[in-house]
Design an enzyme around this catalytic site. Structure first.
Site, PDB file in Angstrom:
ATOM      1  N   ASP A 108       7.691  19.822   8.569  1.00 29.17           N
ATOM      2  CA  ASP A 108       8.048  21.234   8.649  1.00 29.17           C
ATOM      3  C   ASP A 108       8.263  21.715   7.225  1.00 29.17           C
ATOM      4  OD1 ASP A 108       9.351  23.278  10.881  1.00 29.17           O
ATOM      5  OD2 ASP A 108      10.115  23.535   8.853  1.00 29.17           O
ATOM      6  N   ASP A 144       9.461  25.010   5.099  1.00 33.20           N
ATOM      7  CA  ASP A 144      10.048  26.357   5.132  1.00 33.20           C
ATOM      8  C   ASP A 144      10.085  26.919   3.706  1.00 33.20           C
ATOM      9  OD1 ASP A 144      10.644  26.381   7.892  1.00 33.20           O
ATOM     10  OD2 ASP A 144      12.523  25.326   7.567  1.00 33.20           O
ATOM     11  N   ARG A 153       0.547  18.246  12.472  1.00 32.57           N
ATOM     12  CA  ARG A 153       1.579  18.908  13.261  1.00 32.57           C
ATOM     13  C   ARG A 153       0.946  19.729  14.371  1.00 32.57           C
ATOM     14  NH1 ARG A 153       6.705  22.794  11.667  1.00 32.57           N
ATOM     15  NH2 ARG A 153       7.220  23.355  13.825  1.00 32.57           N
ATOM     16  N   ARG A 204       9.104  17.126  14.840  1.00 34.36           N
ATOM     17  CA  ARG A 204       7.829  17.480  14.192  1.00 34.36           C
ATOM     18  C   ARG A 204       7.505  16.481  13.089  1.00 34.36           C
ATOM     19  NH1 ARG A 204      10.372  22.166  12.790  1.00 34.36           N
ATOM     20  NH2 ARG A 204      10.684  22.338  15.024  1.00 34.36           N
TER      21      ARG A 204
HETATM   22  N1  LIG Z   1      18.409  17.887  10.235  1.00 41.00           N
HETATM   23  C1  LIG Z   1      17.431  18.771  10.502  1.00 41.00           C
HETATM   24  N2  LIG Z   1      17.499  19.501  11.645  1.00 41.00           N
HETATM   25  C2  LIG Z   1      16.492  20.371  11.879  1.00 41.00           C
HETATM   26  N3  LIG Z   1      16.333  21.240  12.926  1.00 41.00           N
HETATM   27  C3  LIG Z   1      15.190  21.896  12.715  1.00 41.00           C
HETATM   28  S1  LIG Z   1      14.589  23.082  13.756  1.00 41.00           S
HETATM   29  N4  LIG Z   1      14.575  21.479  11.574  1.00 41.00           N
HETATM   30  C4  LIG Z   1      13.288  21.933  11.029  1.00 41.00           C
HETATM   31  C5  LIG Z   1      13.455  22.816   9.818  1.00 41.00           C
HETATM   32  O1  LIG Z   1      13.770  24.104  10.228  1.00 41.00           O
HETATM   33  C6  LIG Z   1      15.395  20.536  11.016  1.00 41.00           C
HETATM   34  C7  LIG Z   1      15.343  19.752   9.833  1.00 41.00           C
HETATM   35  O2  LIG Z   1      14.421  19.834   8.995  1.00 41.00           O
HETATM   36  N5  LIG Z   1      16.387  18.895   9.630  1.00 41.00           N
END
Ligand SMILES: Nc1nc2nc(S)n(CCO)c2c(=O)[nH]1
Length: 161
Positions: free
Chosen positions: A98, A100, A86, A95
């Site tokens: 990710d 979290d 990443r 990305r």
């Molecule tokens: N569907 C979806 N939309 C997202 N927007 C972000 S920023 N992210 C990254 C996680 O915060 C995502 C994700 O993991 N999934």
């Protein structure tokens, strides 16, 4: 820390081989001393949230038993993201992976780059749907994850078998 605590992580990917990258990140976390993956949600294909002109995501949630302190767990997540290749560019852009931290025990943490429970859990169907697979009785404010997942619009969410 001496006693392990349950933390819940959300993982997402929308570049490359989504499932391989998610599975490799989970394996890398499980291989980390002080981190043991105990539960894994189903895989969900999800419409992008935030910046919508990007590919759809693959999302999961996992539960881990960890003896790492929150900041160390965050550093571990960032290491796994870096090792997956990443490159942090746009804040909400596409990305490779990710990770979290959604919950860390029942702790409330508000520090730079470390906000737990994650601030947007109740508004994100791509988090609530997989979260309901592994932690339906956790509370988000006054509602359970199960209730919040049942109440949110899941039109952009597809559970994969
Ligand atoms: N569907 C979806 N939309 C997202 N927007 C972000 S920023 N992210 C990254 C996680 O915060 C995502 C994700 O993991 N999934």
């Amino acid at each position: 820390r001496a006693t392990p605590v349950e933390a819940i992580l959300g993982l997402g990917s929308n570049i490359g081989d989504l499932r391989v990258q998610i599975d490799c990140a989970v394996a890398a976390l499980h291989a980390t001393p002080g981190v043991r993956v105990t539960r894994h949600s189903a895989y969900y294909r999800t419409a992008p949230w935030g910046q919508t002109d990007q590919p759809s995501f693959l999302n999961i949630c996992i539960a881990v038993e960890t003896t790492l302190e929150p900041r160390t767990l965050l550093e571990t997540a960032l290491r796994v993201e870096r090792e997956a290749g990443r490159v942090r560019r746009e804040r909400w852009g596409p990305r490779i992976i990710d990770i979290d931290i959604l919950f860390y025990g029942d702790e409330v943490i508000d520090e730079p780059h470390l906000h737990v429970p994650h601030p947007y859990i109740g508004e994100r169907a791509f988090v609530l749907a997989p979260l309901a697979d592994i932690a339906p009785d956790r509370m988000i404010g006054s509602r359970s994850v199960r209730e919040a997942a049942a109440a949110i619009d899941t039109s952009g969410i597809e559970r994969l078998d």
